[in-house]
Structures are given as structure tokens and as C-alpha cells.
Design a protein around this motif. Structure first.
Motif, PDB file in Angstrom:
ATOM      1  N   TYR A 119      17.094  46.883 -21.144  1.00  0.00           N
ATOM      2  CA  TYR A 119      16.424  48.061 -21.691  1.00  0.00           C
ATOM      3  C   TYR A 119      17.110  49.344 -21.267  1.00  0.00           C
ATOM      4  CZ  TYR A 119      12.654  45.111 -23.303  1.00  0.00           C
ATOM      5  OH  TYR A 119      11.929  44.158 -23.967  1.00  0.00           O
ATOM      6  N   SER A 127      16.867  45.610 -13.265  1.00  0.00           N
ATOM      7  CA  SER A 127      15.772  45.024 -12.508  1.00  0.00           C
ATOM      8  C   SER A 127      15.922  43.515 -12.415  1.00  0.00           C
ATOM      9  CB  SER A 127      14.424  45.411 -13.123  1.00  0.00           C
ATOM     10  OG  SER A 127      14.401  45.110 -14.488  1.00  0.00           O
ATOM     11  N   SER A 168      10.503  57.276  -3.288  1.00  0.00           N
ATOM     12  CA  SER A 168       9.623  57.870  -4.289  1.00  0.00           C
ATOM     13  C   SER A 168      10.266  59.098  -4.941  1.00  0.00           C
ATOM     14  CB  SER A 168       8.260  58.209  -3.693  1.00  0.00           C
ATOM     15  OG  SER A 168       8.409  59.143  -2.666  1.00  0.00           O
ATOM     16  N   ARG A 172      12.512  57.692  -7.508  1.00  0.00           N
ATOM     17  CA  ARG A 172      11.688  57.238  -8.616  1.00  0.00           C
ATOM     18  C   ARG A 172      11.288  58.406  -9.517  1.00  0.00           C
ATOM     19  NH1 ARG A 172       8.672  52.841  -9.611  1.00  0.00           N
ATOM     20  NH2 ARG A 172       9.982  51.112 -10.086  1.00  0.00           N
ATOM     21  N   GLN A 183      12.225  59.096 -13.400  1.00  0.00           N
ATOM     22  CA  GLN A 183      11.252  59.384 -14.453  1.00  0.00           C
ATOM     23  C   GLN A 183      11.650  60.648 -15.207  1.00  0.00           C
ATOM     24  OE1 GLN A 183       7.270  60.340 -13.253  1.00  0.00           O
ATOM     25  NE2 GLN A 183       6.493  60.291 -15.334  1.00  0.00           N
ATOM     26  N   THR A 200      14.412  59.894 -17.513  1.00  0.00           N
ATOM     27  CA  THR A 200      13.959  59.176 -18.703  1.00  0.00           C
ATOM     28  C   THR A 200      13.254  60.122 -19.671  1.00  0.00           C
ATOM     29  OG1 THR A 200      13.620  57.310 -17.216  1.00  0.00           O
ATOM     30  CG2 THR A 200      12.756  57.091 -19.432  1.00  0.00           C
ATOM     31  N   TYR A 212      14.325  60.989 -23.493  1.00  0.00           N
ATOM     32  CA  TYR A 212      13.422  60.828 -24.635  1.00  0.00           C
ATOM     33  C   TYR A 212      13.242  62.136 -25.400  1.00  0.00           C
ATOM     34  CZ  TYR A 212      12.000  55.984 -24.460  1.00  0.00           C
ATOM     35  OH  TYR A 212      11.992  54.621 -24.559  1.00  0.00           O
ATOM     36  N   LYS A 233       4.400  43.178  -5.794  1.00  0.00           N
ATOM     37  CA  LYS A 233       3.653  43.868  -6.843  1.00  0.00           C
ATOM     38  C   LYS A 233       3.709  43.090  -8.128  1.00  0.00           C
ATOM     39  CE  LYS A 233       4.001  48.539  -5.148  1.00  0.00           C
ATOM     40  NZ  LYS A 233       4.889  49.683  -5.095  1.00  0.00           N
ATOM     41  N   TYR A 261       4.343  43.192 -11.452  1.00  0.00           N
ATOM     42  CA  TYR A 261       4.883  43.967 -12.558  1.00  0.00           C
ATOM     43  C   TYR A 261       5.005  43.059 -13.752  1.00  0.00           C
ATOM     44  CZ  TYR A 261       6.247  47.872  -9.579  1.00  0.00           C
ATOM     45  OH  TYR A 261       6.244  48.945  -8.764  1.00  0.00           O
ATOM     46  N   VAL A 274       5.463  43.124 -17.757  1.00  0.00           N
ATOM     47  CA  VAL A 274       5.674  43.855 -19.001  1.00  0.00           C
ATOM     48  C   VAL A 274       6.276  42.881 -20.010  1.00  0.00           C
ATOM     49  CG1 VAL A 274       6.829  45.784 -20.123  1.00  0.00           C
ATOM     50  CG2 VAL A 274       6.160  45.980 -17.735  1.00  0.00           C
ATOM     51  N   VAL A 287       1.613  59.263 -15.244  1.00  0.00           N
ATOM     52  CA  VAL A 287       1.783  57.870 -14.831  1.00  0.00           C
ATOM     53  C   VAL A 287       2.098  57.845 -13.343  1.00  0.00           C
ATOM     54  CG1 VAL A 287       2.516  56.912 -17.043  1.00  0.00           C
ATOM     55  CG2 VAL A 287       4.198  57.940 -15.552  1.00  0.00           C
ATOM     56  N   THR A 316       4.237  56.702 -10.904  1.00  0.00           N
ATOM     57  CA  THR A 316       5.572  56.082 -10.915  1.00  0.00           C
ATOM     58  C   THR A 316       5.764  55.100  -9.771  1.00  0.00           C
ATOM     59  OG1 THR A 316       6.266  58.165  -9.944  1.00  0.00           O
ATOM     60  CG2 THR A 316       7.014  57.701 -12.172  1.00  0.00           C
ATOM     61  N   GLU A 317       4.968  55.235  -8.720  1.00  0.00           N
ATOM     62  CA  GLU A 317       5.107  54.309  -7.589  1.00  0.00           C
ATOM     63  C   GLU A 317       4.614  52.916  -7.958  1.00  0.00           C
ATOM     64  OE1 GLU A 317       5.996  54.857  -3.994  1.00  0.00           O
ATOM     65  OE2 GLU A 317       7.196  56.154  -5.277  1.00  0.00           O
ATOM     66  N   GLU A 318       3.610  52.865  -8.811  1.00  0.00           N
ATOM     67  CA  GLU A 318       2.912  51.611  -9.048  1.00  0.00           C
ATOM     68  C   GLU A 318       3.242  50.944 -10.372  1.00  0.00           C
ATOM     69  OE1 GLU A 318       1.039  49.896  -6.941  1.00  0.00           O
ATOM     70  OE2 GLU A 318       1.489  51.398  -5.418  1.00  0.00           O
ATOM     71  N   ILE A 319       3.969  51.612 -11.234  1.00  0.00           N
ATOM     72  CA  ILE A 319       4.278  50.927 -12.495  1.00  0.00           C
ATOM     73  C   ILE A 319       5.780  50.709 -12.617  1.00  0.00           C
ATOM     74  CG2 ILE A 319       2.244  51.986 -13.592  1.00  0.00           C
ATOM     75  CD1 ILE A 319       4.216  53.354 -15.483  1.00  0.00           C
ATOM     76  N   PRO A 320       6.156  49.623 -13.279  1.00  0.00           N
ATOM     77  CA  PRO A 320       7.579  49.293 -13.357  1.00  0.00           C
ATOM     78  C   PRO A 320       8.369  50.326 -14.182  1.00  0.00           C
ATOM     79  CG  PRO A 320       6.272  47.757 -14.659  1.00  0.00           C
ATOM     80  CD  PRO A 320       5.315  48.611 -13.916  1.00  0.00           C
ATOM     81  N   LEU A 321       9.583  50.541 -13.734  1.00  0.00           N
ATOM     82  CA  LEU A 321      10.460  51.491 -14.409  1.00  0.00           C
ATOM     83  C   LEU A 321      10.654  51.108 -15.883  1.00  0.00           C
ATOM     84  CD1 LEU A 321      12.215  53.966 -13.854  1.00  0.00           C
ATOM     85  CD2 LEU A 321      14.086  52.440 -13.276  1.00  0.00           C
ATOM     86  N   LYS A 322      10.659  49.799 -16.111  1.00  0.00           N
ATOM     87  CA  LYS A 322      10.878  49.299 -17.465  1.00  0.00           C
ATOM     88  C   LYS A 322       9.856  49.868 -18.449  1.00  0.00           C
ATOM     89  CE  LYS A 322      11.075  44.611 -18.941  1.00  0.00           C
ATOM     90  NZ  LYS A 322      11.179  43.271 -18.373  1.00  0.00           N
ATOM     91  N   LEU A 323       8.635  50.034 -17.956  1.00  0.00           N
ATOM     92  CA  LEU A 323       7.583  50.561 -18.813  1.00  0.00           C
ATOM     93  C   LEU A 323       7.869  52.022 -19.170  1.00  0.00           C
ATOM     94  CD1 LEU A 323       5.080  49.321 -20.026  1.00  0.00           C
ATOM     95  CD2 LEU A 323       3.768  50.204 -18.109  1.00  0.00           C
ATOM     96  N   LEU A 324       8.355  52.771 -18.185  1.00  0.00           N
ATOM     97  CA  LEU A 324       8.736  54.156 -18.460  1.00  0.00           C
ATOM     98  C   LEU A 324       9.830  54.183 -19.519  1.00  0.00           C
ATOM     99  CD1 LEU A 324       9.089  55.704 -14.875  1.00  0.00           C
ATOM    100  CD2 LEU A 324       7.114  55.752 -16.385  1.00  0.00           C
ATOM    101  N   GLU A 352      -4.247  45.896 -14.161  1.00  0.00           N
ATOM    102  CA  GLU A 352      -3.938  46.654 -12.953  1.00  0.00           C
ATOM    103  C   GLU A 352      -2.816  47.670 -13.178  1.00  0.00           C
ATOM    104  OE1 GLU A 352      -3.184  42.705 -11.166  1.00  0.00           O
ATOM    105  OE2 GLU A 352      -1.424  43.653 -10.333  1.00  0.00           O
TER     106      GLU A 352
END
Lengths: 701, 74
Positions: A64, A69, A230, A233, A237, A240, A244, A480, A482, A484, B19, B21-29, B65
Motif C-alpha cells: 500500500y 509492515s 509517537s 508516527r 500521518q 500521508t 492525499y 496490538k 491490527y 485491516v 484518529v 495514530t498510536e493505536e491504529i495501523p499506519l496502513k489504515l491511514l 477496537e
């Protein structure tokens, strides 16, 4: 004029039809291998562009973005960052899909930042009308700083356009689409100053992921440019979002979508296929259909192969000049090859069904349906795919567990997948079932033999689930969740893709397992037809003497058979079999089965072949007999058949549970990166197998 | 009205506000789950989890979750 070679890399999101584009470009001129040291499939192919130019095309794993990952995605980044790699592309072809252009372009803008000549393929253009989508190609080319080929790989449209653009790759612009470093100018300026010779975007990728990059020491680099996890991260974001923004602005002008035209096949199908009753019902009907047809359709070609090889063996023995070599060919090589080829029908059918399920988009719906149930057992909805493909072979199945994001769920999936009845067990099951279960039908249409096979499949699945549950309760791994899953639009599977997939998978299975089976057949033949000591050498005399001394008259025609039997018993293999006999006797097996079990610790499919070789060596009559007939006539010293209901059931259970596949153990070691898990698997599974087989035999005999 | 993405009803559309960002996968972003984009709940799996969304024209299924870490407004 010297031939020119252009190196091309195909990159794209999953479900964009990237592999179909690859298949259309290269046809059957492909090689599938592995990247060194890891088990990611490496697909390369060649394609002629014009009279003196050829392209070498590498089909990279679907991803993606350039933020890896998984190891599959890591392959993409490692290659894109390493200009010294022999496969580093002259030109990158980013494959996108017209319906998901917005999302697909994210990866495109990242690739553009690497300043490699890049061209854009917008695939599935045949769906544009249906979806009411229009594109302003010149505008998009201008904004995205590239050349665009509008294609439909399934209708073979636009493939020549791609070839033309590849040929002309030097005229492709290499400047990025947007300035990603504006997300934190200060930080990126510092990076730029510290490494003036490197692309900032490359440095940024190295900082944010675990990739090796040139000779830069990552740790040193990281420490001087450290940011907290963080913070990184947040920056990712921001990056990204920025990308977009650019893509949205571009598509606002370059793409118009008439939503009223969008037909809603997906929504309608989704409603049925993920329905709370019909969804599961359809899934089970599909599964049942697959297993039923595999057993039904492949039995004819399998019997054919079995019979032909039996004939060939006899033919070779009687037509070649007598001697060691002929014996090797007739008793070792031919049954050995037969033992490999007999798998082809079943494996091909299984891979056929699995690739149809994947290609059509149905597999994602199954994942969606099953996730909650599977989670109760410590698995993920995504474990369904490995568990289903485990019915073909545990090796690709365990590799397929890679896309499970949660480590604990992935580990459990890897550990329990070998319980699933793989195709290597099928010949063993098939032959034992036909020996011990009568060929009757209940209620007129359900075959008793088919039913037994079904029970064995369920048994394997049940054991997998049970062990998963135990592991779920025992393992204390926090990771965690994850999860998707992309739900792709439904497509009618393309014959060419499915066909190539089936051929490639079957080929690699046959050659991979084939080598082991072949080598073992030859070793077994040697060990079976040679032996130490006088008992083996003087077998003829000993038997003659016995016949002579016998008080009852003996028909001389049995002498050759008795001699062969006696020889086998005193050959190397007989000695080895006798050695382990005390351990397996309580399970109802004799030393010949013992030999077959020992040899199937390399790969279980060897079982049938081994028995075939052993019985062939021990059978000196000229009659051609199939393996099945030979097994049926095999008797203990007291005249009772070796393969009766109790010993047969015990063997079936042993093969259902035992870990008898060196290749699977090797793959588990690779995927879990430790010897701990494969060793546990081996000990535990074999223990379960021994105990259940023991109980079954003692209870049934 | 602010709520979590997980609280939508089938067919409801919402705009993403924030969102975690700590808790959701980067892929989703990367699939477009970002502030300002729209999300629609298409289907809930028969046993109540996972949820199937159309986020920014990407069709994805995620677990509750994860969907709880995404703040939206109707």
C-alpha cells in the motif's frame, strides 16, 4: 546492433491487477524463485519490446505504501533504495486501478520522490463506463509528472502502450510530484545538511523503517536524528495527509465520477455473501463442493497414473537387459516417479479452487465472516486463508499467514496449520480408506469412503482449532490487534492468471517434494535390495533347504516369493524396520509399515511410494499389480491381513496428526525465526499421533 | 455531534475528525482514514464484529477496537 536490456519493476497496491499486467507482459516466460534468505516469492519475466530491446520485468509484492509492515513489503523498499542491486530498475511501472485511483496514487507519489523514471498504469479501464468514471489523461500526466497507460489487463487492452512507454523511459520526468519535506522543514533541512549526497526522502524512509540502506549506519544515523516513536508516527500521518491533499486536488480536476451510474453489484453481493445465515451457508457449500470435487475429479487421473506406472515398471523389467541398473529403474526409479506424479491432479485442483476464491474477491468476505469466531480460538479471520490453503500444502499456507498483523494470532496460525489435511496426506488416506472402508453408499448417494475422508478433514481441522485454543490460553504474548482487510470489488477470475498460478504452484510443489521422494526411492531401493551378512546372500539356499526339509509338500512355485520375502527381511531396510518394530507393534504395524513411517518423516507422501518400493522388491512374480492390490494381499505370519480395520484406522490417525514434513519444519523455523517453535511442533504433534493411534488400535483390535 | 466510528449505524455516513495514530495501523491511514475524509458503515459482520466501512472510497473491514480509536462527526 547489440541487444538492449531494460530493467523494469512492477509495483502496486494489492488487488490492482498487477499480476495480470505482469502475466500479459511476460506470458509464460516467467521464473518464480525466492529472495535470498527469506521466503518471499520473487517473480521475474522477460518481454520483447522491439527487435533489439528486451525488458526484464520483476513483479514486486503488492504494497500500500513504502512504509513496510511485513517482510513482503520490505522487499519492495530494499530494492527501491538500493541503486547497486542487480535488479534495481531503470524504470518503475506503478500499477493502479481506476476505481481506487485515489488510494493507489499514494504509493505513486512516494515512488516519484525517489526520482526514478516512473510511469503510471491505470488498470481495469473497462470498468470506467460502468462506474461512470472519466479521466483527463493529459491533465493527470502533467500534474503527476509522468506518462499514463490506460489498460485493461483482462481484455488485453493497452499492454502495447505500456511496452511503448517502457521503451521510451528516458524521456520520463524524474522530479517529485510534491514536496514532502514541508511537513517539518527544520528537521528535513538538518537531514539534508548532514547527508548532502543523499535524497532526503530516502533518508526519511530509512529513519522510519527497518531497512538497510547503502553503507549508512542506521543506528548512528538514527541516534543523531532521533525522534520519539509517537513523533515519527505523527510526522508519517502528516506526510500521508499532505500526499492525499495533493492527490485530491489533482483528481478534483482530472477525474469526474458520475455516482448515479455506479451499479451496485458489490453491495448486493455483499449483502448475500456476508449475510448472517446465507453467508455461512454459502461458505460451507463452497468448501464442501471443493472437497467433494477434488476427490471425485482427481480419482480418475490418479488411478490412471497408478496403473500406468505399474505397467511401465513391469515393461521395463522384462524388456531391459537384466542387471542392477534395470532393477534400479524398474523397482526404484519408476515407482518413485509414479509416487510423485500421482499428486498432480489433487494439487492442481486445490490450487485451482484457492486461486479462484482469491481472484474473485470472495476470500476477503470469508475473512470478514470468520474473524469473530476465529478470534475466540486465538486466531484471526485472516487465518482462514492459511487454514484453507493448508489443505493443499502447509508450506505456502504458513507463508500466507504473513499478512496477519497481530504476532500472536500469526504464530498460532503457523503452529496449527500443519494439522490441516494437506494434499500429501491424501494419497495415504485414499489408499488406506479404500482398503479398510467398504465401497458402499448410505442413503443411496453418500459414499462411505467419501464420508470417511470428510471425517478425516474435520478431524484435522478440529485438532487445529483445539490446539489454537490451548495455545491462546497458554501463550502470554501481548501484541496490538491490527486488523485491516481490504474488501476488493468482485471480479470474474481470469483464466490466464488462475492457469499460470496453478501451473507454477504445482510445478514448484512437484519439483520441491519430488526431489526428496526421488532420492528416498533410490536409497530405499538400494537398502531393500542389498543386505549385510550371509542370511541375505544365501537366501535362495536357505529357502530351498526349508522347502526340502518341510514335512508337508510345498508347491515349488512359491519358492521365488518366499526367497524375495526372506531377502527383504534381511536387507538393510528390513533390519532397520525390525529395529523399530517394538515401538510400533502396539499401534498394529509390522516392520514394513515401520520403514514407510520412518521414511515419511522426510515427507509423508513418501509412505505410499515406500510401500510400493518395498512390496515391489519383495514381489518376484511377473504380474503387474497396483499398489493397492499389493497392500491388500499383504499378510502377517499367521495369515491375517496386515491392513485391517484396526491397523488401518490407527495408521490414518497417525498420519492425520504426526508432524512428518521436513520442509514444513524448515518454513516454520524461517517464519518464526527460531528453532523453538518447529521443535515444539515436532514433539507435540508426533506425541499426539502416537497416542491416538495406540488408543485406536488397542480399542478396535 | 462527535462519536466514535464504531458507533455508526449501517448506511450512516460521517466525517472523520481525528484518529489516534498510536493505536491504529499506519496502513489504515494510508488507505485514507484521515481527518476530513468521509466514512460510511456498510455492513456489520454477523457476530457483531468486525465492521465493514467505505472510508475515502476504500472498502475495508476493521475490528471494533480499532474503529473506537477514530473520532467522527455526522
Amino acid at each position: 546492433m547489440a541487444e538492449e536490456h531494460i530493467k523494469v519493476a512492477l509495483i502496486g497496491n494489492p488487488n490492482t491487477g498487477k499480476t495480470s499486467v505482469f502475466n500479459q507482459l511476460t506470458g509464460l516466460k516467467q521464473q518464480v524463485g525466492n529472495y535470498p534468505g527469506i521466503t518471499v516469492e520473487k517473480k521475474m519475466g522477460t518481454c520483447r519490446l522491439d527487435d533489439h530491446t528486451k525488458a526484464t520485468i520483476i513483479d514486486l509484492p503488492g504494497t500500500y505504501s513504502l512504509n513496510a509492515s511485513s517482510i513482503d513489503e520490505n522487499v519492495v523498499i530494499e530494492l527501491m533504495l538500493n541503486r547497486k542491486d542487480e535488479n534495481f530498475p531503470d524504470v518503475v511501472v506503478v500499477v493502479t486501478e481506476v476505481e481506487n485511483l485515489k488510494r493507489n496514487l499514494l504509493l505513486f507519489t512516494q515512488i516519484k520522490d525517489l526520482e526514478i523514471p516512473t510511469l503510471l498504469v491505470i488498470n481495469m479501464s473497462d470498468r470506467m463506463k460502468l462506474k461512470g468514471i472519466e479521466l483527463d489523461i493529459p491533465y493527470l500526466e502533467n500534474q503527476l509528472k509522468t506518462k499514463i497507460a490506460l489498460t485493461s489487463s483482462r481484455k488485453n487492452i493497452g499492454i502495447d502502450e505500456i511496452k511503448k512507454l517502457i521503451l521510451d523511459y528516458r524521456s520520463l520526468p524524474t522530479d517529485p510530484c510534491l514536496n514532502a519535506s514541508s511537513i517539518d522543514p527544520e528537521y528535513f533541512d538538518k537531514l539534508r545538511k548532514a547527508f548532502p549526497n543523499q535524497l532526503v526522502y530516502k533518508l526519511w524512509l530509512v529513519i522510519t523503517q527497518d531497512v538497510n540502506f547503502l553503507n549508512l549506519d542506521r543506528n548512528e544515523m538514527k541516534s543523531s536524528f532521533t525522534k520519539s516513536h509517537s513523533e515519527l508516527r505523527r510526522l508519517q500521518q502528516k506526510e500521508t495527509i499532505k500526499r492525499y491533499q495533493f492527490i485530491n486536488d489533482t483528481l478534483k480536476v482530472g477525474q469526474t465520477i458520475d455516482r448515479s451510474k455506479a451499479s451496485d453489484i458489490r453491495a448486493k453481493l455483499d449483502r448475500v455473501l456476508t449475510h448472517k445465515i446465507f453467508g455461512y451457508l454459502i461458505f460451507f457449500v463452497v468448501l464442501f463442493g471443493i472437497f467433494q470435487s477434488i476427490f471425485d475429479w482427481s480419482s480418475v487421473p490418479m488411478d490412471f497414473i497408478d496403473e500406468k506406472f505399474a505397467q511401465l515398471s513391469v515393461y521395463a523389467a522384462s524388456h531391459l537387459p537384466a542387471g542392477e541398473l534395470t532393477n534400479l529403474i524398474a523397482e526404484g526409479l519408476i515407482p518413485g516417479i509414479g509416487g510423485i506424479l500421482i499428486f498432480i491432479p489433487q494439487i492442481a485442483f486445490l490450487f485451482l479452487f484457492i486461486s479462484v476464491l482469491e481472484e474473485s474477491g470472495y476470500m476477503s468476505r470469508v475473512v470478514f465472516l470468520m474473524d469473530k469466531i476465529m478470534r475466540r480460538f486465538g486466531l484471526s479471520g485472516k487465518s482462514v486463508v492459511p487454514l484453507i490453503s493448508g489443505t493443499a500444502c502447509a508450506i505456502p499456507a504458513i507463508m500466507g499467514a504473513r499478512n496477519i498483523e497481530n504476532w500472536k494470532e500469526r504464530l498460532i496460525t503457523i503452529l496449527v496449520t500443519p494439522f490441516i489435511t494437506c494434499s500429501a496426506r491424501l494419497p495415504v488416506y485414499a489408499i488406506l480408506i479404500s482398503l479398510i472402508i467398504p465401497e458402499k453408499h448410505v442413503l443411496g448417494f453418500i459414499s462411505l469412503q467419501g464420508l470417511t475422508l470428510m471425517v478425516l478433514y474435520l478431524l484435522g481441522f478440529g485438532m487445529a482449532i483445539l490446539c489454537a485454543y490451548i495455545l491462546h490460553k497458554m501463550l502470554e504474548i501481548k501484541s496490538k490487534s491490527y486488523f485491516v482487510v481490504e474488501m476488493p470489488s468482485y471480479k470474474i477470475p481470469m483464466l490466464k492468471n488462475v492457469g499460470i498460478n496453478v501451473v507454477e504452484k504445482t510445478k514448484s510443489f512437484v519439483f520441491g517434494a519430488g526431489k526428496i521422494i526421488m532420492a528416498l526411492s533410490i536409497i530405499l531401493w538400494f537398502m531393500g535390495s542389498h543386505g549385510p551378512g550371509d542370511d541375505f546372500k544365501n537366501a535362495e539356499k536357505i529357502i530351498e533347504q526349508k522347502v526340502y526339509q518341510s514335512s508337508v509338500p510345498i508347491n515349488p512355485s512359491v519358492i521365488p516369493n518366499w526367497t524375495a520375502e526372506y531377502k527383504l527381511e534381511h536387507s538393510y531396510i528390513g533390519i532397520a524396520g525390525k529395529f523399530i518394530e517394538p515401538v510400533i507393534r502396539p499401534l498394529g504395524y509390522d516392520w514394513k509399515i515401520g520403514v514407510a513411517i520412518v521414511s515419511s518423516f522426510a515427507a509423508r507422501e513418501v509412505f505410499v511410494g515406500t510401500l510400493a518400493t518395498i512390496y515391489k522388491v519383495g514381489d518376484k512374480s511377473d504380474e503387474e499389480a497396483t499398489i493397492k492390490e499389493q497392500m491388500r494381499h499383504e499378510i502377517h505370519a499367521d495369515g491375517s491381513p496386515v491392513f485391517n480395520f484396526a491397523s488401518g484406522t490407527s495408521l490414518l490417525l497417525f498420519y492425520a496428526f504426526a508432524m512428518q514434513c521436513i520442509s514444513t519444519l524448515a518454513i516454520v523455523k524461517k517464519e518464526t525465526n527460531s528453532w523453538k517453535w518447529p521443535v515444539i511442533q515436532l514433539v507435540f504433534m508426533s506425541g499426539v499421533a502416537y497416542i491416538t493411534a495406540l488408543l485406536a488400535f488397542q480399542f478396535l483390535k | 455531534m462527535k462519536l466514535a466510528l464504531a458507533e455508526l449505524k449501517i448506511g450512516q455516513k460521517a466525517t472523520i475528525l481525528d484518529v489516534n495514530t498510536e493505536e491504529i495501523p499506519l496502513k489504515l491511514l494510508e488507505m485514507g482514514c484521515l481527518p476530513g475524509n468521509t466514512a460510511e458503515l456498510i455492513q456489520i459482520a454477523p457476530l457483531g464484529d468486525p465492521l465493514y466501512f467505505n472510508i475515502n472510497d476504500s472498502h475495508v473491514a476493521i475490528r471494533i477496537e480499532t474503529a473506537q480509536q477514530i473520532e467522527v462527526t455526522l
